[in-house]
Motif scaffolding. Structure first.
Motif, PDB file in Angstrom:
ATOM      1  N   ILE B 182      34.462 -43.457  28.184  1.00 28.74           N
ATOM      2  CA  ILE B 182      34.968 -43.194  29.540  1.00 28.74           C
ATOM      3  C   ILE B 182      35.211 -44.500  30.281  1.00 28.74           C
ATOM      4  O   ILE B 182      36.212 -44.642  30.985  1.00 28.74           O
ATOM      5  N   GLU B 186      38.865 -45.355  31.615  1.00 26.56           N
ATOM      6  CA  GLU B 186      38.968 -45.420  33.070  1.00 26.56           C
ATOM      7  C   GLU B 186      39.963 -46.501  33.481  1.00 26.56           C
ATOM      8  O   GLU B 186      40.681 -46.353  34.464  1.00 26.56           O
ATOM      9  N   GLU B 242      39.148 -39.221  29.426  1.00 24.68           N
ATOM     10  CA  GLU B 242      38.238 -39.188  30.578  1.00 24.68           C
ATOM     11  C   GLU B 242      37.499 -37.862  30.644  1.00 24.68           C
ATOM     12  O   GLU B 242      36.339 -37.805  31.035  1.00 24.68           O
TER      13      GLU B 242
END
Lengths: 179, 375
Positions: B182, B186, B242
């Motif tokens: 993640i 991101e 994500e």
């Protein structure tokens, strides 16, 4: 207003007490991971203080960088260490005295400077939110007027861009060596 | 940052709360903060609205997921309970509600129960800034895009904490994997939103939607020729990662890690992770709709007779229609692509998506400077 105290003042004292308690919890907790959680909560308190000062972008940057970035990396590092929380952290008493002495000195120096600042007596609600909006920040950063920040902004952005490109390059090189 | 969109309900509360409080006895009148009470009532109304908007699509999404999955694999999916299995979910929820919630032996109880609470922060708070229609928005923040990126940080936290606090090796490995994933994705997620902010000239979702008013070729996916479509595809890829959804679900890879970071959760604690996953899917689809598909604007085609009919349909219908179309794309993604290995996943982000994103940003500047954006 309740008894002539502005609502924002009540929120401020509430958040301030919350932050002090959580900061104490962060340094006194025996478990490193819990310390990180308390640290996050106190960072959130800082973000709420920025919101009370109507600096919305600062608050968002605070959460984005500290909660989403720095603390996540700290937690990552903690998770990769083994035997977490088994041997409790302890500090010798001589270090504790030194720490208390340093903290009190810092508090004294800060109080000396802060009580002399005249802007502190002004209520925060009188300030206009436009001064700290995203567009105002952007214009300030890119202006080359005497109080603009275009040169530091450019230097920092080139530096960060270089870091990103170098990171990609390093990642690519590793792959070749494997082959 | 208070709810800022002028709205008939908000104005009604602001007008009438002082009147109602006027009936209280005179001696406490000077001590009543009526404006603050009106604000608090408005905040509570907003919170209830967000809770409803957040939770209501979840049953639809779960049913849709099961049916899309089943039909893509030539099965029928849930069929027994109710017509076409629509009541299956009710049974599942009842089962989860009645299960006992307990922590495994040796788990850090405080963090173990904190993680499911953290996980719902991001999806619900992100819903606050999304304009479902002209007035259907809790707060039109000028910093909406940084707000969304900031709130997504809580998702990583809950994954890391839940995985560690479970006192389970599989959970820990899974949470580390998913944390790394993640954090990496991101970056490209943020960069694509940055491109949209640059093109639209504002970080407020209300103004991003307003910049796409007009015909369907004024949506950012078409308005910046080729660039918009590429950015949309990149957004779908990075947001799938994500969301921890397949094909990027190495955090939950059942074959390798039993159940991922929420292996040890059961009952309502597990339900909260499950709920957050689907609200996140809905929220991310909403962001895609706002940033690329014109938000609540009708897909008008420039022929007045047809446009009038299309504009007659309320904006919320168009918004939800587009959102569920994006959800359907995510679901097709899930059953079409195979799961990459951990190193392949990282290579995809750092060696492909990130350089391409930087190029897209530079091309965005070029498009704006040369005026290649459709009028």
């Amino acid at each position: 207003m309740i008894l002539n105290i502005p609502f924002s003042d009540i929120v401020f004292y509430f958040v301030a007490v919350f932050m002090v308690l959580l900061s104490i919890a962060a340094v006194s907790s025996k478990n490193v991971l819990r310390s990180a959680i308390f640290l996050i909560a106190s960072f959130l308190g800082t973000a709420i203080l920025y919101l009370l000062l109507k600096a919305e972008f600062m608050a968002m940057a605070q959460i984005m960088l500290y909660v989403g970035g720095v603390v996540v990396f700290i937690i990552f590092a903690i998770l990769l260490t083994s035997h977490l929380g088994e041997n409790k952290l302890s500090t010798p008493i001589s270090q504790k005295f030194l720490a208390v002495f340093l903290a009190l000195t810092l508090l004294g120096v800060m109080a000396k400077f802060l009580f002399n600042t005249k802007e502190l007596s002004e209520s925060i609600t009188q300030k206009s939110p436009e001064a700290s909006s995203l567009i105002a920040y952007g214009e300030r950063l890119l202006s080359y007027a005497p109080n603009g920040f275009v040169l530091p902004f450019e230097i920092i952005s080139i530096l960060l861009f270089m870091t990103l490109v170098v990171a990609i390059t390093i990642a690519k090189k590793d792959n070749k060596e494997e082959k | 940052m208070l709810p800022s969109v002028t709205h008939p309900i908000g104005d009604f509360v602001r007008e009438n709360v002082p009147n109602v409080l006027g009936y209280l006895p005179d001696f406490i009148q000077p001590y009543i903060p009526s404006a603050e009470i009106a604000t608090l009532i408005n905040i509570i109304i907003c919170m209830v609205a967000i809770a409803v908007v957040g939770i209501a699509p979840v049953p639809v999404l779960i049913y849709m997921e099961r049916k899309v999955c089943a039909h893509i694999q030539c099965r029928l999916g849930p069929m027994r309970l109710g017509p076409h299995g629509v009541l299956q979910l009710v049974a599942d929820i009842a089962k989860l509600l009645f299960k006992e919630v307990y922590a495994p032996k040796g788990a850090d109880k405080f963090l173990f129960y904190l993680a499911p609470i953290f996980v719902l922060t991001a999806p619900f708070l992100n819903l606050c800034v999304i304009p479902f229609d002209k007035n259907l928005q809790v707060a039109d923040l000028s910093v909406a895009i940084p707000f969304i990126l900031a709130m997504n940080g809580f998702g990583i936290l809950s994954t890391l904490l839940g995985g560690w606090a479970s006192n389970n090796k599989y959970s820990l490995i899974s949470s580390l994997r998913s944390g790394a994933q993640i954090i990496s994705y991101e970056i490209s997620f943020a960069m694509i939103l940055l491109l949209v902010v640059m093109l639209a000239g504002s970080a407020s979702l209300g103004e991003i939607t307003a910049s796409q008013s007009g015909h369907f070729w004024d949506w950012w996916i078409f308005k910046a020729p080729v660039l918009g479509l590429l950015a949309f595809i990149m957004f779908l890829v990075s947001s799938t990662a994500e969301l921890n959804r397949a094909p990027f679900d190495i955090a939950e890879a059942e074959q390798e890690l039993t159940g991922g970071f929420h292996t040890e959760y059961n009952g309502m604690a597990f339900a909260m992770f499950y709920l957050a996953e689907y609200i996140n899917l809905f929220t991310t689809s909403c962001i895609a709709t706002v940033c690329f598909l014109g938000g609540y604007h009708a897909p008008t085609i420039g022929i007045l007779a047809i446009d009038n009919i299309l504009n007659f349909v309320p904006g919320i219908v168009w918004f939800l229609g587009k959102t569920f179309f994006v959800v359907w794309i995510y679901m097709m993604f899930r059953w079409t692509f195979v799961r990459p290995r951990v190193d392949q996943l990282m290579a995809l982000e750092w060696k492909f998506l990130l350089p391409v994103n930087l190029l897209l940003l530079i091309f965005g500047v070029v498009f704006l400077a040369f005026g290649w954006i459709l009028p």
